[in-house]
Motif scaffolding. Sequence first.
Motif, short mmCIF file in Angstrom:
data_model
loop_
_atom_site.label_atom_id
_atom_site.label_comp_id
_atom_site.label_asym_id
_atom_site.label_seq_id
_atom_site.Cartn_x
_atom_site.Cartn_y
_atom_site.Cartn_z
N ASP A 259 0.83 -1.21 0.00
CA ASP A 259 0.00 0.00 0.00
C ASP A 259 0.86 1.26 0.00
OD1 ASP A 259 -2.56 -1.20 0.04
OD2 ASP A 259 -2.34 -1.63 2.17
N LEU A 260 1.96 1.19 0.74
CA LEU A 260 2.80 2.38 0.90
C LEU A 260 3.55 2.76 -0.36
CD1 LEU A 260 4.28 1.70 4.47
CD2 LEU A 260 2.30 3.09 3.84
N VAL A 261 3.82 1.81 -1.23
CA VAL A 261 4.58 2.12 -2.45
C VAL A 261 3.67 2.22 -3.68
CG1 VAL A 261 6.69 1.06 -1.61
CG2 VAL A 261 5.07 -0.32 -2.91
N ALA A 262 2.39 1.87 -3.54
CA ALA A 262 1.47 1.93 -4.68
C ALA A 262 1.16 3.38 -5.02
CB ALA A 262 0.18 1.16 -4.36
N HIS A 263 0.61 3.58 -6.21
CA HIS A 263 0.22 4.93 -6.63
C HIS A 263 -0.88 5.47 -5.73
CE1 HIS A 263 -1.34 8.20 -9.10
NE2 HIS A 263 -0.26 8.11 -9.84
N ARG A 264 -1.84 4.60 -5.40
CA ARG A 264 -2.93 4.99 -4.51
C ARG A 264 -3.39 3.75 -3.75
NH1 ARG A 264 -6.67 9.28 -4.66
NH2 ARG A 264 -5.02 10.27 -5.89
#
Length: 408
Positions: A259-264
């Motif tokens: 979640d922390l590295v995803a775009h959203r």
Amino acid sequence: MTTISLFGLQTFLRQVVALNFPEALWVRCEIAQLNKSRGHVYLDLVEKDEAENEPIAQASAAIWQNTLKRLQSKLGATNLNPLLQAGVEVLLRVKVEYHERYGLKLVVEDIDPSYTLGKLEQRRRQLYEQLLAQGLMGKNAQIPLRPVLQRIAVISSETAAGYQDFLQHLGENVYGYAFKTTFFAAAVQGVQVEAEVLKQLRVVQRQASRFDAVALIRGGGAKLDLAGFDSLALCQAIADFPLPIFTGIGHDVDETLVDLVAHRALKTPTAVADFLIQHNLNFEGQLAELSQYLRYAASENLHEAQLQLLSNVQSLQSAPSLLLARQKDQLQRIAAELPLTLRYQQREQWQKIEQMEQICQLLSIEGTLQRGFSITLREGKPLSSANLIQPGDVLDTQFKDGTVRSKV
């Protein structure tokens, strides 16, 4: 030479184990393999060297059916099942048993989920620091979103309830937007999450031009179900991915490293669908605003052009009379100024004539003689040089008041 039968030796060992381990013990270990049969669970437990990650101890264990039911009642199946997975570190309360035929076996009596959660959180923090050090946070989020997101690559499990919710939410949007989703099957819990999701990301990347974005989704579940998404390799792949990746892993409180590295990062699969719909709605709203502005601008330009045209018509209608009036005024001024101009020019010309007469008088023979000069003539013709005179010539010298004749 003292000898003992194998059964006697095994019996002796059973007695030794029973005497030295009368009570159950809490044992830290990792589940290497797990099998279920006839309601029982059979485990292969290992302990690995931290430096080389190689097993330094190994044992077999079992959870009997009645114990499994008690643990399910105590913890709940959704909390217990994620603990009983290969690769999970656990803290087990075991009774050490030794059987003459089957050897040493650990019989599981209880399991402490807080230990596993603690180990997962410790590992998660370490990976988080690595992600920060590698500058991967927010990297995928820097990819600009296309104005319309319609072609979506979906990575999920086909049996996941969240996947069906996602499709239904997209398909039934009230705005009638059309979405084209392409499904890529992958495990969304357990030890296969990392390998299968990475595999499908590589498949999507090879055909990235076909898609506008990637949705990584799954349904809800226990906290331990999310452990597969705390993967350094998975986070690195998502951070460097050429398309924006949206996560809807199905949890309301905790965030995975993915979640922390995803775009959203969105809470649920339906939230991902809502985001896609809202994004396209925003674009449609921008188009509507632009259309309204263009209509307003065109109307204003048309109104200004009409006013300008009316002004030009009025100018053209009044221009001839104004021009005629100006020409008439100019003619009147010229008519009034012409006599004065002519008298002035006539006076100037008379003055010039008088000046020329004076010059002519000064330059005439009479004027020259009046100024004290004389003219020498021979046979009535003036002489301009003494070299022209010969002895015996008769010369007439004319003065202002008379003529004198002489002979050379």
